[in-house]
Design a protein around this motif. Structure first.
Motif, PDB file in Angstrom:
ATOM      1  N   ARG A  21       0.838  -1.198   0.000  1.00 32.99           N
ATOM      2  CA  ARG A  21       0.000   0.000   0.000  1.00 32.99           C
ATOM      3  C   ARG A  21       0.876   1.252   0.000  1.00 32.99           C
ATOM      4  N   GLN A  22       1.963   1.161   0.738  1.00 37.83           N
ATOM      5  CA  GLN A  22       2.894   2.284   0.771  1.00 37.83           C
ATOM      6  C   GLN A  22       3.453   2.573  -0.624  1.00 37.83           C
ATOM      7  N   ALA A  23       3.763   1.500  -1.357  1.00 38.97           N
ATOM      8  CA  ALA A  23       4.292   1.690  -2.715  1.00 38.97           C
ATOM      9  C   ALA A  23       3.272   2.401  -3.594  1.00 38.97           C
ATOM     10  N   LEU A  24       1.999   2.045  -3.434  1.00 40.37           N
ATOM     11  CA  LEU A  24       0.963   2.693  -4.249  1.00 40.37           C
ATOM     12  C   LEU A  24       0.797   4.158  -3.861  1.00 40.37           C
ATOM     13  N   ILE A  25       0.892   4.422  -2.540  1.00 42.11           N
ATOM     14  CA  ILE A  25       0.757   5.809  -2.095  1.00 42.11           C
ATOM     15  C   ILE A  25       1.915   6.646  -2.633  1.00 42.11           C
ATOM     16  N   ALA A  26       3.118   6.062  -2.595  1.00 37.98           N
ATOM     17  CA  ALA A  26       4.279   6.773  -3.130  1.00 37.98           C
ATOM     18  C   ALA A  26       4.079   7.063  -4.610  1.00 37.98           C
ATOM     19  N   GLN A  27       3.501   6.100  -5.305  1.00 40.24           N
ATOM     20  CA  GLN A  27       3.248   6.281  -6.735  1.00 40.24           C
ATOM     21  C   GLN A  27       2.245   7.417  -6.971  1.00 40.24           C
ATOM     22  N   ASN A  28       1.192   7.423  -6.148  1.00 41.81           N
ATOM     23  CA  ASN A  28       0.201   8.496  -6.281  1.00 41.81           C
ATOM     24  C   ASN A  28       0.833   9.854  -6.035  1.00 41.81           C
ATOM     25  N   MET A  29       1.673   9.882  -4.997  1.00 40.76           N
ATOM     26  CA  MET A  29       2.297  11.136  -4.618  1.00 40.76           C
ATOM     27  C   MET A  29       3.227  11.628  -5.729  1.00 40.76           C
ATOM     28  N   ALA A  30       3.982  10.706  -6.310  1.00 47.62           N
ATOM     29  CA  ALA A  30       4.902  11.098  -7.375  1.00 47.62           C
ATOM     30  C   ALA A  30       4.132  11.619  -8.579  1.00 47.62           C
ATOM     31  N   ASN A  31       2.935  11.067  -8.797  1.00 46.29           N
ATOM     32  CA  ASN A  31       2.135  11.476  -9.955  1.00 46.29           C
ATOM     33  C   ASN A  31       1.081  12.505  -9.589  1.00 46.29           C
TER      34      ASN A  31
ATOM     35  N   ASP B   9      12.178   4.222  -5.505  1.00 49.31           N
ATOM     36  CA  ASP B   9      12.462   4.519  -6.906  1.00 49.31           C
ATOM     37  C   ASP B   9      11.436   5.492  -7.496  1.00 49.31           C
ATOM     38  N   VAL B  10      10.160   5.189  -7.230  1.00 51.40           N
ATOM     39  CA  VAL B  10       9.092   6.035  -7.766  1.00 51.40           C
ATOM     40  C   VAL B  10       9.157   7.425  -7.159  1.00 51.40           C
ATOM     41  N   THR B  11       9.413   7.470  -5.834  1.00 52.11           N
ATOM     42  CA  THR B  11       9.504   8.765  -5.167  1.00 52.11           C
ATOM     43  C   THR B  11      10.667   9.578  -5.720  1.00 52.11           C
ATOM     44  N   ALA B  12      11.786   8.908  -5.958  1.00 54.07           N
ATOM     45  CA  ALA B  12      12.943   9.618  -6.503  1.00 54.07           C
ATOM     46  C   ALA B  12      12.614  10.202  -7.865  1.00 54.07           C
ATOM     47  N   SER B  13      11.825   9.457  -8.666  1.00 49.09           N
ATOM     48  CA  SER B  13      11.457   9.992  -9.978  1.00 49.09           C
ATOM     49  C   SER B  13      10.574  11.224  -9.817  1.00 49.09           C
ATOM     50  N   GLY B  14       9.695  11.204  -8.789  1.00 50.75           N
ATOM     51  CA  GLY B  14       8.858  12.375  -8.525  1.00 50.75           C
ATOM     52  C   GLY B  14       9.697  13.572  -8.137  1.00 50.75           C
ATOM     53  N   PHE B  44       4.019  16.613 -17.175  1.00 52.86           N
ATOM     54  CA  PHE B  44       4.394  15.370 -16.512  1.00 52.86           C
ATOM     55  C   PHE B  44       3.639  14.218 -17.152  1.00 52.86           C
ATOM     56  N   GLN B  45       4.287  13.081 -17.214  1.00 52.30           N
ATOM     57  CA  GLN B  45       3.592  11.907 -17.733  1.00 52.30           C
ATOM     58  C   GLN B  45       4.113  10.666 -17.020  1.00 52.30           C
ATOM     59  N   THR B  46       3.292   9.622 -17.013  1.00 54.21           N
ATOM     60  CA  THR B  46       3.716   8.380 -16.380  1.00 54.21           C
ATOM     61  C   THR B  46       4.628   7.629 -17.327  1.00 54.21           C
ATOM     62  N   GLU B  47       5.701   7.093 -16.753  1.00 53.09           N
ATOM     63  CA  GLU B  47       6.700   6.424 -17.591  1.00 53.09           C
ATOM     64  C   GLU B  47       6.222   5.035 -18.004  1.00 53.09           C
ATOM     65  N   PHE B  48       6.514   4.681 -19.229  1.00 54.24           N
ATOM     66  CA  PHE B  48       6.188   3.336 -19.702  1.00 54.24           C
ATOM     67  C   PHE B  48       7.467   2.643 -20.138  1.00 54.24           C
ATOM     68  N   GLY B  55       4.767   3.357 -13.118  1.00 54.64           N
ATOM     69  CA  GLY B  55       4.365   4.197 -11.997  1.00 54.64           C
ATOM     70  C   GLY B  55       5.292   5.357 -11.782  1.00 54.64           C
ATOM     71  N   ARG B  56       6.471   5.294 -12.384  1.00 49.92           N
ATOM     72  CA  ARG B  56       7.393   6.426 -12.250  1.00 49.92           C
ATOM     73  C   ARG B  56       6.881   7.600 -13.067  1.00 49.92           C
ATOM     74  N   VAL B  57       7.232   8.775 -12.625  1.00 48.33           N
ATOM     75  CA  VAL B  57       6.791   9.957 -13.358  1.00 48.33           C
ATOM     76  C   VAL B  57       8.001  10.534 -14.089  1.00 48.33           C
ATOM     77  N   GLU B  58       7.772  11.044 -15.270  1.00 46.85           N
ATOM     78  CA  GLU B  58       8.869  11.679 -15.997  1.00 46.85           C
ATOM     79  C   GLU B  58       8.340  12.960 -16.632  1.00 46.85           C
ATOM     80  N   THR B  59       9.272  13.813 -17.006  1.00 44.21           N
ATOM     81  CA  THR B  59       8.830  15.060 -17.619  1.00 44.21           C
ATOM     82  C   THR B  59       8.783  14.874 -19.121  1.00 44.21           C
ATOM     83  N   GLY B  60       7.777  15.490 -19.719  1.00 41.23           N
ATOM     84  CA  GLY B  60       7.624  15.374 -21.171  1.00 41.23           C
ATOM     85  C   GLY B  60       8.493  16.397 -21.882  1.00 41.23           C
ATOM     86  N   ARG B  61       8.153  16.705 -23.125  1.00 38.75           N
ATOM     87  CA  ARG B  61       8.945  17.660 -23.892  1.00 38.75           C
ATOM     88  C   ARG B  61       8.726  19.068 -23.394  1.00 38.75           C
ATOM     89  N   VAL B  62       9.726  19.878 -23.598  1.00 39.21           N
ATOM     90  CA  VAL B  62       9.595  21.289 -23.261  1.00 39.21           C
ATOM     91  C   VAL B  62       8.824  21.957 -24.389  1.00 39.21           C
TER      92      VAL B  62
END
Lengths: 129, 130
Positions: A21-31, B9-14, B44-48, B55-62
């Motif tokens: 659940r924490q991983a999903l919350i982190a994902q939400n927060m990042a997005n 990892d996901v948080t770091a991408s954010g 911002f867009q979700t990375e694929f 679930g990682r987030v990345e920045t799109g084009r400027v």
């Protein structure tokens, strides 16, 4: 208690649930600023336990999964909130995520202390002191 | 990958995406008085990866903001036309500051999540200690 160590399995499942659940919350927060992103969440552990009373191990929930104790299609861990979204279609609320994060942290700490304590009980039962 | 490693990892991408956003914002603010400067925006867009959302987030084009440039009246300016106007920038400082605040808020939220994932995983490691 000592024949069937249910308490370990239960706290294991609880900590694991908190982790995912924490991983999903982190994902939400990042997005939180990604346009069109829908917030995701797991159901709370209580509800999860009620739907999965048989065991806490991974199950085959889809046809593509290799092994597991039979299909259980009713249990889909990801719930999309249909709450109000931002104009850009993003439905993450940082405040809600923060509250959920604290909840998850407490659940994880609780699970670990239960585990630790049960271990202490076992240890004192087998030690010679 | 374990759940904690994944959330770190996901948080770091954010964090990275928000920092990049802040970078472009400060570029815009620094060039608020540059003639002919168009403000830069990033999305911002979700990375694929291999067609699967990570679930990682990345920045799109400027992209450049295509709204009209501000007309500044200054007949003594070297770039002024016959009517005495020249093209300013289309940077609106209020928008940039508000955006920067939002970026800061999201950055802090991500930082909190990073800290929490770290604490949870170190709590798990503490189980090994007697």
């Amino acid at each position: 208690m000592f024949e069937n160590l249910d308490i370990f399995r239960m706290s294991h499942a609880m900590a694991r649930h908190a982790g995912s659940r924490q991983a999903l919350i982190a994902q939400n927060m990042a997005n939180a600023d990604t346009p069109g992103y829908a917030a995701r969440d797991l159901q709370p552990f209580q509800a999860y336990l009620e739907t999965n009373t048989a065991d806490f191990y991974p199950k085959a929930t889809r046809a593509g999964h290799l092994q597991g104790a039979g299909a259980n299609h009713s249990h889909d861990p990801r719930i999309r909130h249909e709450g109000q979204a931002d104009p850009n279609g993003n439905s993450v609320s940082i405040e809600t995520e923060m509250v959920k994060a604290v909840e998850v942290k407490r659940q994880h700490d609780r699970a670990l202390s239960i585990y630790k304590h049960a271990l202490t009980v076992l240890r004192s039962a087998v030690s010679s002191r | 990958m374990s759940e904690f490693a994944k959330s770190l990892d996901v948080t770091a991408s954010g964090l990275k995406a928000q920092a990049q956003r802040l970078r472009h914002l400060s570029e815009n603010i620094a060039n608020a008085d540059t003639p002919g400067f168009r403000r830069k925006t990033i999305s911002f867009q979700t990375e694929f990866t291999a067609g699967k959302g990570t679930g990682r987030v990345e920045t799109g084009r400027v992209r450049l903001d295509q709204s009209d440039l501000k007309q500044v009246y200054d007949p003594t300016h070297p770039m002024a036309d016959k009517t005495g106007h020249y093209d300013g920038s289309n940077v609106n400082l209020v928008i940039e500051i508000a955006d920067a605040r939002e970026a800061q808020r999201s950055y802090e939220a991500n930082l909190k999540m990073f800290e929490q994932a770290r604490q949870m995983s170190s709590g798990l490691m503490d189980l090994l200690r007697r």
